[in-house]
Design a protein around this motif. Sequence first.
Motif, mmCIF file in Angstrom:
data_model
loop_
_atom_site.group_PDB
_atom_site.id
_atom_site.type_symbol
_atom_site.label_atom_id
_atom_site.label_comp_id
_atom_site.label_asym_id
_atom_site.label_seq_id
_atom_site.Cartn_x
_atom_site.Cartn_y
_atom_site.Cartn_z
ATOM 1 N N LYS A 1 76.942 -6.532 4.819
ATOM 2 C CA LYS A 1 78.089 -6.549 6.558
ATOM 3 C C LYS A 1 79.081 -7.300 7.068
ATOM 4 C CE LYS A 1 76.736 -4.675 10.606
ATOM 5 N NZ LYS A 1 78.302 -4.857 11.910
ATOM 6 N N TYR B 1 72.031 -7.862 3.363
ATOM 7 C CA TYR B 1 72.993 -6.718 3.719
ATOM 8 C C TYR B 1 73.232 -7.520 5.101
ATOM 9 C CZ TYR B 1 75.185 -2.653 5.600
ATOM 10 O OH TYR B 1 76.184 -1.725 6.284
ATOM 11 N N GLU B 2 72.705 -8.384 5.812
ATOM 12 C CA GLU B 2 72.689 -8.566 7.480
ATOM 13 C C GLU B 2 73.799 -9.677 7.753
ATOM 14 O OE1 GLU B 2 72.891 -6.654 10.384
ATOM 15 O OE2 GLU B 2 72.307 -5.122 9.657
ATOM 16 N N ILE B 3 73.822 -10.090 6.186
ATOM 17 C CA ILE B 3 74.610 -11.417 6.089
ATOM 18 C C ILE B 3 76.020 -11.438 5.275
ATOM 19 C CG2 ILE B 3 72.553 -12.987 7.540
ATOM 20 C CD1 ILE B 3 71.963 -14.372 4.759
ATOM 21 N N GLN C 1 67.958 -8.464 4.392
ATOM 22 C CA GLN C 1 68.372 -9.787 5.068
ATOM 23 C C GLN C 1 70.091 -10.005 4.319
ATOM 24 O OE1 GLN C 1 65.736 -13.236 4.242
ATOM 25 N NE2 GLN C 1 66.501 -12.974 2.108
#
Length: 136
Positions: free
Chosen positions: A10, A5-7, A3
């Motif tokens: 990335k 990584y995505e917010i 999670q």
Amino acid sequence: MIQYYEIIVKPFLDLKLSETEITFILCQIVWNYAGRRLQGQTQAAGERFLEEISNNLHSYYEENSGDHQFGGIESSGNGTVAEKNDKGNYASRLAKMMQIVNQMLNIQLKREDTMDIAMLFDMFNIVFTEPEFFKV
């Protein structure tokens, strides 16, 4: 961890930040967190520092606006859309950077709440197998 990584990671990688922009983000995180904890002269000094670093970032963008290269977008010099949008207009880039800062601060706040609950219910039990090892 995925999670995060995505917010956080990335968007950070997608922006292809310069050293100046990374420094701005780190200072925002540190001084915004400190602003919640500290008061008085320290908080005022932090606010002055954030204002100064914001002015420095603005100067950085003004100096580099002629390069047509914000965030790794290189223009070919033929008036492409990317070139026109990036030249002197960094508001969307700054907004994305501040989203990263706010996400980091939100994660920290959630972890802090979790730690408070863990301490409240005495969830940390440490048993030393060799107490003699820790004697000074």
